[in-house]
Enzyme design. Structure first.
Site, mmCIF file in Angstrom:
data_model
loop_
_atom_site.group_PDB
_atom_site.id
_atom_site.type_symbol
_atom_site.label_atom_id
_atom_site.label_comp_id
_atom_site.label_asym_id
_atom_site.label_seq_id
_atom_site.Cartn_x
_atom_site.Cartn_y
_atom_site.Cartn_z
ATOM 1 C CB VAL A 148 48.901 54.903 77.888
ATOM 2 C CG1 VAL A 148 48.835 53.666 78.784
ATOM 3 C CG2 VAL A 148 50.040 54.771 76.882
ATOM 4 C CB ILE A 190 44.389 45.961 81.160
ATOM 5 C CG1 ILE A 190 43.243 44.962 81.344
ATOM 6 C CG2 ILE A 190 44.311 46.667 79.804
ATOM 7 C CD1 ILE A 190 41.870 45.520 81.086
ATOM 8 C CE1 TYR A 249 53.300 53.814 80.519
ATOM 9 C CE2 TYR A 249 53.288 55.851 81.775
ATOM 10 C CZ TYR A 249 52.672 54.980 80.899
ATOM 11 O OH TYR A 249 51.430 55.276 80.405
ATOM 12 C CG PHE A 291 54.883 62.608 72.407
ATOM 13 C CD1 PHE A 291 54.859 61.318 72.903
ATOM 14 C CD2 PHE A 291 56.113 63.277 72.364
ATOM 15 C CE1 PHE A 291 56.027 60.696 73.330
ATOM 16 C CE2 PHE A 291 57.284 62.647 72.784
ATOM 17 C CZ PHE A 291 57.244 61.363 73.271
HETATM 18 C C1 LIG Z 1 47.830 53.942 84.518
HETATM 19 C C2 LIG Z 1 46.884 52.862 84.003
HETATM 20 C C3 LIG Z 1 46.971 52.839 82.474
HETATM 21 C C4 LIG Z 1 47.299 51.515 84.604
HETATM 22 O O1 LIG Z 1 46.540 50.480 84.023
HETATM 23 P P1 LIG Z 1 46.289 49.078 84.785
HETATM 24 O O2 LIG Z 1 45.677 48.160 83.806
HETATM 25 O O3 LIG Z 1 45.574 49.334 86.043
HETATM 26 O O4 LIG Z 1 47.770 48.620 85.121
HETATM 27 P P2 LIG Z 1 48.187 47.130 85.572
HETATM 28 O O5 LIG Z 1 47.036 46.440 86.211
HETATM 29 O O6 LIG Z 1 48.829 46.425 84.426
HETATM 30 O O7 LIG Z 1 49.280 47.515 86.670
HETATM 31 C C5 LIG Z 1 50.601 47.040 86.656
HETATM 32 C C6 LIG Z 1 51.251 47.430 87.950
HETATM 33 O O8 LIG Z 1 51.406 48.847 87.986
HETATM 34 C C7 LIG Z 1 50.775 49.386 89.155
HETATM 35 N N1 LIG Z 1 50.147 50.637 88.726
HETATM 36 C C8 LIG Z 1 49.573 50.883 87.545
HETATM 37 N N2 LIG Z 1 49.112 52.142 87.516
HETATM 38 C C9 LIG Z 1 49.408 52.688 88.693
HETATM 39 C C10 LIG Z 1 49.173 53.968 89.259
HETATM 40 N N3 LIG Z 1 48.530 54.919 88.542
HETATM 41 N N4 LIG Z 1 49.612 54.185 90.500
HETATM 42 C C11 LIG Z 1 50.256 53.221 91.196
HETATM 43 N N5 LIG Z 1 50.502 51.972 90.707
HETATM 44 C C12 LIG Z 1 50.073 51.729 89.476
HETATM 45 C C13 LIG Z 1 49.754 48.353 89.554
HETATM 46 O O9 LIG Z 1 49.431 48.434 90.905
HETATM 47 C C14 LIG Z 1 50.459 47.060 89.211
HETATM 48 O O10 LIG Z 1 51.394 46.753 90.225
HETATM 49 P P3 LIG Z 1 51.770 45.235 90.579
HETATM 50 O O11 LIG Z 1 52.358 44.643 89.319
HETATM 51 O O12 LIG Z 1 52.764 45.369 91.684
HETATM 52 O O13 LIG Z 1 50.485 44.600 90.968
HETATM 53 C C15 LIG Z 1 45.421 53.152 84.409
HETATM 54 O O14 LIG Z 1 45.371 53.247 85.815
HETATM 55 C C16 LIG Z 1 44.849 54.424 83.814
HETATM 56 O O15 LIG Z 1 44.263 54.392 82.740
HETATM 57 N N6 LIG Z 1 44.983 55.580 84.508
HETATM 58 C C17 LIG Z 1 44.429 56.846 84.071
HETATM 59 C C18 LIG Z 1 45.010 57.334 82.740
HETATM 60 C C19 LIG Z 1 46.512 57.437 82.772
HETATM 61 O O16 LIG Z 1 47.132 57.918 83.724
HETATM 62 N N7 LIG Z 1 47.121 56.980 81.678
HETATM 63 C C20 LIG Z 1 48.571 56.994 81.514
HETATM 64 C C21 LIG Z 1 48.906 58.171 80.658
HETATM 65 S S1 LIG Z 1 50.665 58.332 80.506
#
Ligand SMILES: CC(C)(COP(=O)(O)OP(=O)(O)OC[C@H]1O[C@@H](n2cnc3c(N)ncnc32)[C@H](O)[C@@H]1OP(=O)(O)O)[C@@H](O)C(=O)NCCC(=O)NCCS
Length: 406
Positions: free
Chosen positions: A84, A95, A125, A406
Site C-alpha cells: 500500500v 487516494i 487503518y 507481509f
Molecule cells: C499512508 C498513505 C498510504 C496514506 O495515503 P493518502 O492518500 O494520503 O490517504 P488519504 O488522503 O486517503 O487519507 C485518509 C485520512 O487518513 C489520514 N492519514 C492517512 N495517512 C496518514 C498518516 N500516515 N498519518 C496520519 N494521518 C494519515 C489523512 O489525514 C486523512 O484524514 P481525514 O480523513 O481526517 O482527512 C500514504 O501517506 C503513504 O503512501 N505513506 C507512505 C507509505 C506507507 O506508509 N504505506 C502504508 C504501508 S502499510
C-alpha cells in the site's frame, strides 16, 4: 488540481505500480533484474491503483489470498493486504480512502470474509474498519546471565541447513504448525521467494537451523549475528538477532532456544515480533536475564463479512450477548448479532453492547477485553452484565499471534 481515478490494475501495469510503492517507501525503482525476479509474485490480480489524468499510477493497494486460523481452529480465506502506498506528491487527497473502498467492495463482492495487514503506522487503518487484533513483543536475553534450568531443551538435536536445503525444507516444516493458534496465516508459494531472497540466500548472512525431535524435523530458526565487538570491549560479543523461530512442540521450541543461547561470543540474543505469551523467562534460572524491549501491534484485522466471520469462530462458556455492529464502509454488516456458545444469528432483539466494526475486528481473535474497550469508550455498554459475558465468550486459551510478515 489534477484528478485521480481508482480502478483494478490491468495486466502489464504492475511494474509502474511497484515503482509507486517503492517510492512511497523511500526505495528505488526496480531494476530489470529485480523486476524479472519479482514479476511472478506481482500479478495484476488483487491490485487496485489510483491513476492521474495521464493514466500514470500514483497510488496502489494489493492483496493476496491466505488462510487465517480463527479461534476454534477453522481456517478462513483472508485477503492479506500489502503493497500500500501513495506517491508523496499525491498524499492527503483521499487516494488511500478511495483505494480502500474499492478493495473492500471487491472483497465483499467475492465473498472473502476477512482482510488483514501489517500497518506502517497505527493511525492509518482504523478508519477503514481494521483493528489491531494481535500484538507481539521484542525480547532481548542477556546471554552471560542466561543459564537454562536443568534438562530444558535437551530432547532433540539442532543442525544447520544450507540455503538450498532451507528453500526445500522450511516451507513444508512451516505448514506442519501453521494452524496451531489464532492469528496464524498460511504462507502461499508466492510468499516464500521474497523471504528467501531477502534473508536466506541474500548477502545478509542469515543462518537457518532446524530442530529434530522423535518425529523428525519439528522447528526452525532463522537468525543473523551482528558483531558489536571493538578493541575497547573485546569481550562484548556479537548480537544474535532472530528473524523467525517456529516450533511444532514445546520441546522443539526449548531446544531451539537452548541452541541459540549456547552460541559462543554472543552477548545478547534478541528478536522482534515474538508472541506475547512465549514463556522465555521460565526456561532460565535467572528470569531477569530476559528483557521486553517493546510490545507492538502485529496483525490488523478487518471483518469483511461480519456474520460469516462471527459464525466461523468458537466461543467460551457464557450466556449469549447481543452485539450491535456499525460499519461505515460496508453497511451490509450493520445490525445486531446474538453470539453464544451454540452459535451466532442475526437478531432484532435489543442490543447489550454497541461497537464499530474496527473494534469488533480487534477483539475477534481473542486479544483484549470488551471491559477495557468499554472503559476507553470504544464499546458502548447498554447492559453492564453483558461485558463479562462477552469477555468469557471471546477469550481464547492461546494468545493470538500472526508471526508472518507481509
Ligand atoms: C499512508 C498513505 C498510504 C496514506 O495515503 P493518502 O492518500 O494520503 O490517504 P488519504 O488522503 O486517503 O487519507 C485518509 C485520512 O487518513 C489520514 N492519514 C492517512 N495517512 C496518514 C498518516 N500516515 N498519518 C496520519 N494521518 C494519515 C489523512 O489525514 C486523512 O484524514 P481525514 O480523513 O481526517 O482527512 C500514504 O501517506 C503513504 O503512501 N505513506 C507512505 C507509505 C506507507 O506508509 N504505506 C502504508 C504501508 S502499510
Amino acid at each position: 488540481m489534477s484528478e485521480f481515478h481508482v480502478r483494478a490494475v490491468a495486466e502489464g501495469e504492475q511494474r509502474a505500480c511497484l515503482d509507486v510503492l517503492s517510492q512511497s517507501l523511500h526505495g528505488k525503482p526496480a531494476s530489470d533484474e529485480v523486476w524479472a525476479k519479482m514479476a511472478p509474485s506481482w500479478p495484476a490480480a488483487g491490485k487496485f491503483a489510483a491513476f492521474d489524468d495521464h493514466g500514470t499510477p500514483v497510488g496502489i493497494t494489493s492483496s493476496f489470498e491466505v488462510e487465517l486460523t480463527v479461534p476454534g481452529g477453522q481456517k478462513l480465506v483472508t485477503a492479506a493486504v500489502d503493497g500500500v502506498g501513495v506517491r508523496a506528491d499525491w498524499t492527503r487527497r483521499g487516494i488511500l480512502t478511495s483505494m480502500m473502498a474499492a478493495q473492500l467492495e471487491d472483497l465483499a463482492a467475492r465473498g472473502v470474509p476477512l482482510a488483514a495487514l501489517h500497518a506502517s503506522e497505527a493511525v492509518i487503518y482504523g478508519r477503514f474498519g481494521y483493528g489491531a487484533a494481535t500484538f507481539c513483543r521484542g525480547v532481548s536475553v542477556e546471554r552471560p546471565r542466561a543459564q537454562l534450568r536443568d534438562g530444558v531443551g535437551r530432547e532433540g538435536v539442532v543442525r544447520f541447513v544450507t540455503p538450498a536445503e532451507a528453500v526445500e525444507r522450511v516451507p513444508a516444516l512451516y505448514n506442519r504448525f501453521e494452524g496451531t493458534r489464532p492469528g496464524f496465516v498460511s504462507r502461499p508459494a508466492g510468499w516464500w521467494p521474497g523471504f528467501f531472497d531477502r534473508v536466506v540466500t541474500g548477502d545478509d548472512g542469515y543462518r537457518v537451523a532446524v530442530h529434530s525431535g522423535p518425529d523428525g524435523d519439528d522447528g526452525f530458526v532463522v537468525y543473523q549475528t551482528i558483531d558489536t565487538r571493538d578493541r575497547q570491549a573485546p569481550e562484548r560479543g556479537a548480537l544474535l538477532d532472530i528473524r523467525e523461530l517456529h516450533a511444532a512442540t514445546p520441546q522443539a521450541w526449548a531446544g531451539l532456544w537452548r541452541f541459540l543461547l549456547s552460541i559462543d561470543l554472543v552477548s545478547a540474543v534478541a528478536g522482534r515480533g515474538r508472541p506475547l505469551d512465549e514463556p522465555l523467562a521460565e526456561l532460565l534460572t535467572d528470569p531477569r536475564a530476559v528483557n521486553t524491549t517493546e510490545v507492538i501491534d502485529d496483525l490488523w484485522l478487518r471483518l469483511v463479512d461480519v456474520f460469516a466471520a462471527l459464525r466461523a469462530r468458537s466461543y467460551g462458556t457464557a450466556e449469549p450477548v447481543v452485539l450491535e455492529v456499525h460499519d461505515k464502509q460496508l453497511p451490509g454488516n450493520d445490525g445486531r448479532y446474538v453470539v453464544g456458545p451454540d452459535g451466532v444469528e442475526r437478531t432484532a432483539t435489543e442490543a447489550d453492547l454497541r461497537l464499530d466494526v474496527a473494534t469488533l475486528s480487534s477483539l475477534y481473535l481473542g486479544h483484549g477485553l470488551f471491559g477495557d474497550l468499554a472503559l476507553s469508550g470504544r464499546v458502548e455498554v447498554l447492559d453492564e452484565a453483558a461485558v463479562a459475558r462477552a469477555d468469557a465468550l471471546f477469550h481464547t486459551a492461546r494468545t493470538p499471534w500472526c508471526g508472518t510478515f507481509f
